[in-house]
Design an enzyme around this catalytic site. Structure first.
Site, PDB file in Angstrom:
ATOM      1  N   ARG A  50     -28.901   1.610  -5.746  1.00 24.72           N
ATOM      2  CA  ARG A  50     -27.637   0.810  -6.139  1.00 24.72           C
ATOM      3  C   ARG A  50     -27.852  -0.719  -5.258  1.00 24.72           C
ATOM      4  O   ARG A  50     -28.765  -0.702  -4.582  1.00 24.72           O
ATOM      5  CB  ARG A  50     -26.499   1.529  -5.025  1.00 24.72           C
ATOM      6  CG  ARG A  50     -26.145   2.986  -5.472  1.00 24.72           C
ATOM      7  CD  ARG A  50     -25.451   2.816  -6.961  1.00 24.72           C
ATOM      8  NE  ARG A  50     -24.713   4.309  -7.382  1.00 24.72           N
ATOM      9  CZ  ARG A  50     -25.606   5.220  -8.001  1.00 24.72           C
ATOM     10  NH1 ARG A  50     -26.945   4.768  -8.280  1.00 24.72           N
ATOM     11  NH2 ARG A  50     -24.919   6.210  -8.449  1.00 24.72           N
ATOM     12  N   GLN A 101      -6.376  -5.072  -5.341  1.00 32.66           N
ATOM     13  CA  GLN A 101      -7.543  -3.847  -4.971  1.00 32.66           C
ATOM     14  C   GLN A 101      -7.035  -2.615  -5.088  1.00 32.66           C
ATOM     15  O   GLN A 101      -7.712  -1.664  -4.734  1.00 32.66           O
ATOM     16  CB  GLN A 101      -7.940  -4.226  -3.604  1.00 32.66           C
ATOM     17  CG  GLN A 101      -8.032  -5.724  -3.015  1.00 32.66           C
ATOM     18  CD  GLN A 101      -9.210  -6.207  -3.784  1.00 32.66           C
ATOM     19  OE1 GLN A 101     -10.548  -5.648  -3.845  1.00 32.66           O
ATOM     20  NE2 GLN A 101      -9.132  -7.384  -4.366  1.00 32.66           N
ATOM     21  N   ASN A 103     -20.849  -1.233  -5.318  1.00 33.96           N
ATOM     22  CA  ASN A 103     -20.982  -0.442  -4.173  1.00 33.96           C
ATOM     23  C   ASN A 103     -20.886  -1.058  -2.774  1.00 33.96           C
ATOM     24  O   ASN A 103     -21.834  -1.462  -2.318  1.00 33.96           O
ATOM     25  CB  ASN A 103     -22.339   0.265  -4.349  1.00 33.96           C
ATOM     26  CG  ASN A 103     -22.518   1.419  -5.395  1.00 33.96           C
ATOM     27  OD1 ASN A 103     -22.621   1.057  -6.589  1.00 33.96           O
ATOM     28  ND2 ASN A 103     -22.179   2.782  -5.035  1.00 33.96           N
ATOM     29  N   SER A 147     -12.857   6.314  -7.154  1.00 34.58           N
ATOM     30  CA  SER A 147     -13.728   7.630  -6.919  1.00 34.58           C
ATOM     31  C   SER A 147     -14.308   8.154  -8.368  1.00 34.58           C
ATOM     32  O   SER A 147     -13.194   8.471  -8.930  1.00 34.58           O
ATOM     33  CB  SER A 147     -13.165   8.729  -6.144  1.00 34.58           C
ATOM     34  OG  SER A 147     -14.157   9.679  -6.199  1.00 34.58           O
ATOM     35  N   TYR A 160     -12.941   7.094 -14.321  1.00 35.40           N
ATOM     36  CA  TYR A 160     -12.772   6.305 -13.354  1.00 35.40           C
ATOM     37  C   TYR A 160     -13.335   4.766 -14.113  1.00 35.40           C
ATOM     38  O   TYR A 160     -12.642   3.920 -13.881  1.00 35.40           O
ATOM     39  CB  TYR A 160     -13.479   6.431 -11.790  1.00 35.40           C
ATOM     40  CG  TYR A 160     -13.648   5.305 -11.153  1.00 35.40           C
ATOM     41  CD1 TYR A 160     -12.656   4.786 -10.246  1.00 35.40           C
ATOM     42  CD2 TYR A 160     -15.006   4.551 -10.990  1.00 35.40           C
ATOM     43  CE1 TYR A 160     -12.686   3.680  -9.503  1.00 35.40           C
ATOM     44  CE2 TYR A 160     -15.228   3.645 -10.134  1.00 35.40           C
ATOM     45  CZ  TYR A 160     -14.096   3.051  -9.492  1.00 35.40           C
ATOM     46  OH  TYR A 160     -14.071   1.849  -8.563  1.00 35.40           O
ATOM     47  N   ASP A 209       1.000  -1.182  -0.027  1.00 35.56           N
ATOM     48  CA  ASP A 209       0.018   0.051   0.026  1.00 35.56           C
ATOM     49  C   ASP A 209       0.894   1.309   0.008  1.00 35.56           C
ATOM     50  O   ASP A 209       1.875   1.337   0.597  1.00 35.56           O
ATOM     51  CB  ASP A 209      -0.767   0.118   1.231  1.00 35.56           C
ATOM     52  CG  ASP A 209      -2.048   0.763   1.056  1.00 35.56           C
ATOM     53  OD1 ASP A 209      -3.201   0.076   0.818  1.00 35.56           O
ATOM     54  OD2 ASP A 209      -2.172   2.123   0.635  1.00 35.56           O
ATOM     55  N   VAL A 249     -20.916   6.447  -0.066  1.00 33.29           N
ATOM     56  CA  VAL A 249     -22.334   7.341   0.513  1.00 33.29           C
ATOM     57  C   VAL A 249     -22.703   6.755   1.756  1.00 33.29           C
ATOM     58  O   VAL A 249     -23.082   7.412   2.977  1.00 33.29           O
ATOM     59  CB  VAL A 249     -23.396   7.550  -0.656  1.00 33.29           C
ATOM     60  CG1 VAL A 249     -24.033   6.149  -0.796  1.00 33.29           C
ATOM     61  CG2 VAL A 249     -24.553   8.294   0.095  1.00 33.29           C
ATOM     62  N   GLY A 270      -5.677   4.387   1.487  1.00 31.83           N
ATOM     63  CA  GLY A 270      -5.457   3.456   2.548  1.00 31.83           C
ATOM     64  C   GLY A 270      -5.017   3.927   3.779  1.00 31.83           C
ATOM     65  O   GLY A 270      -4.549   4.895   3.686  1.00 31.83           O
TER      66      GLY A 270
END
Ligand code: UD2
Length: 316
Positions: free
Chosen positions: A211, A75, A172, A80, A143, A32, A187, A37
Site C-alpha cells: 500500500r 469526509q 490508505n 470499509s 465500497y 456527524d 490495518v 465517528g
C-alpha cells in the site's frame, strides 16, 4: 476568515481537518451522526466549532448546515471494503445517496467549492503501477464502486450546475485518532495498537500485498490546497493523494516491531474478499494542479502514530 463545513467531523480525517483549520484561524462547522465517528475526537474542540449532530442522508439538515458556508470538505462515509461486501445497500446509502444530498445542499447554498474524500480503491486490482488518474477505474468492492460513483457525481455537479468540486483519491490514510477498535479499522491502527499491547497482529493473506500508506498531515494539506487551487486547474478534477511509495505488510510489520518493541510474530488469516494486491500512486497531477507535496514520509508518520497510541494504550 472563511467558513468550512466538514461532513464526518468526528471521524479520524474530519477531526484532523477541523484542528488544522482552527489553527489557521478559520471558522469550522461540522456534522456527524456518530455511525463511525467518535465524540472523543472532537470533545477538545467542541467549544470552537459549530457542531451539529446530523446524518448526511437528512437533506433538510444538509441544507441548514450549508447555509453561509464557503467550502465543504465532504469526509462522511462508511469507509470499509469488507463492511461494504457484507452490506452493499448500507454502503451505497451513506457513500452515494449521502454524497448527492451534500452536493444538492452545497449547490443550493452556492458554496464556493466542495472537496471530496474519494478512494484509491477506485483503481481496483489493475496490474499497472503506479496508478494515475487517466487510467480507467476498475472498482472491485461495493465500497469502491460507491466511492467512484460519488466522484462522478462531483464531476456531474460541476458540469451541470457549475458547482466547483474536487475529488481527492486518498491512498490508505493513517495517523493519530484513527479508530483501532472496529473489525473494519485500518490495518496500521490495528497493528500499532495490538503490538503496543504485546498482542499478535493478524496478516490477512500472504503479507506481500502493498500500500501507498499516507500520513494524515499529507491528506490535510491536500484538502487545504484543493480549496484554494485555481478553478482552471482543480474544478471538476480528480487527484491522487498519496506519497508515491509503497510498502508491503511484512515491511510494515518489521518497522512496527522496531517502533513498538514487539518481538513476537504475526498470525496469518485468509485474504479478504474484494482486497487489492498492490497500490501505489503517481502524485504528479496533484503536484502540478494543487501544488501538493507530501511532507511526512511513511516511517516518520508511523512513529508519530505509534507515539500517539502509546500515550493512550491504557484506554485501548
Ligand atoms: C481501502 C482503500 C483506502 C481507503 C480504505 C477505507 C485500497 C488500496 N485502499 O483500504 O484508500 O479508501 O479502503 O477503508 O483500496 N489487513 C490485514 N490485517 C488486518 C486488517 C487489514 O492484514 O487486521 C490487510 C487487508 O487485507 C489489506 C491491507 O491490510 O490487504 C489494508 O487493509 P485496510 O483495511 O487498512 O485498507 P484497504 O487497503 O482495504
Amino acid at each position: 476568515m472563511a467558513c468550512y463545513l466538514i461532513t464526518g467531523i468526528a471521524g479520524f480525517i474530519g477531526s484532523s481537518l477541523a484542528r488544522a483549520l482552527l489553527s489557521c484561524g478559520e471558522q469550522v462547522r461540522g456534522v456527524d451522526n456518530f455511525s463511525t465517528g467518535k465524540r472523543e475526537n472532537i470533545v477538545e474542540i467542541l467549544d470552537r466549532i459549530d457542531f451539529r449532530e446530523a446524518d448526511i442522508l437528512d437533506l433538510d439538515a444538509m441544507h441548514n448546515s450549508c447555509a453561509g458556508v464557503d467550502y465543504v470538505l465532504h469526509q462522511a462515509a462508511i469507509p470499509s471494503v469488507p463492511k461494504s461486501v457484507l452490506d452493499p445497500l448500507g454502503s451505497n446509502r451513506a457513500n452515494v445517496d449521502g454524497t448527492v444530498n451534500v452536493l444538492l445542499a452545497a449547490r443550493d447554498a452556492k458554496v464556493k467549492r466542495v472537496v471530496y474524500a474519494a478512494s484509491s480503491s477506485a483503481y481496483g486490482d489493475t496490474p499497472t503501477l503506479p496508478k494515475h488518474e487517466a487510467m480507467n477505474p476498475d472498482p472491485i468492492s461495493p465500497y469502491a464502486v460507491a466511492k467512484l460513483a460519488s466522484e462522478h457525481y462531483m464531476v456531474s455537479f460541476y458540469r451541470c450546475y457549475q458547482l466547483e468540486t474536487v475529488s481527492l483519491r486518498y491512498f490508505n490514510i493513517f495517523g493519530p485518532r484513527q479508530d483501532p477498535s472496529s473489525p473494519y479499522s485500518g490495518v496500521l491502527a490495528k497493528f500499532s495498537t495490538a503490538m503496543l499491547r504485546g498482542e499478535q497482529p493478524t496478516i490477512l493473506g500472504d503479507g506481500e500485498q502493498s500500500r501507498d500508506f499516507t500520513f494524515i498531515d499529507n491528506a490535510v494539506a491536500a484538502n487545504l490546497l484543493a480549496c484554494k487551487a485555481p478553478a482552471a486547474q482543480a474544478a471538476g478534477q480528480v487527484f491522487n493523494v498519496a506519497t508515491g511509495r509503497r510498502v508491503t505488510l511484512h515491511e510494515t510489520f518489521k518497522s512496527l516491531q522496531g517502533i513498538t518493541g514487539y518481538s513476537g510474530t504475526p498470525k496469518y488469516g485468509p485474504e479478504r474478499d474484494g482486497d487489492i494486491k498492490h497500490s501505489l500512486a503517481d502524485i504528479s497531477k496533484a503536484a502540478a494542479g494543487l501544488g501538493y507535496k507530501p511532507t511526512v514520509e511513511f516511517e516518520e508518520g508511523l512513529r508519530l502514530t505509534v507515539e500517539w497510541y502509546r500515550k493512550r494504550t491504557s484506554d485501548l
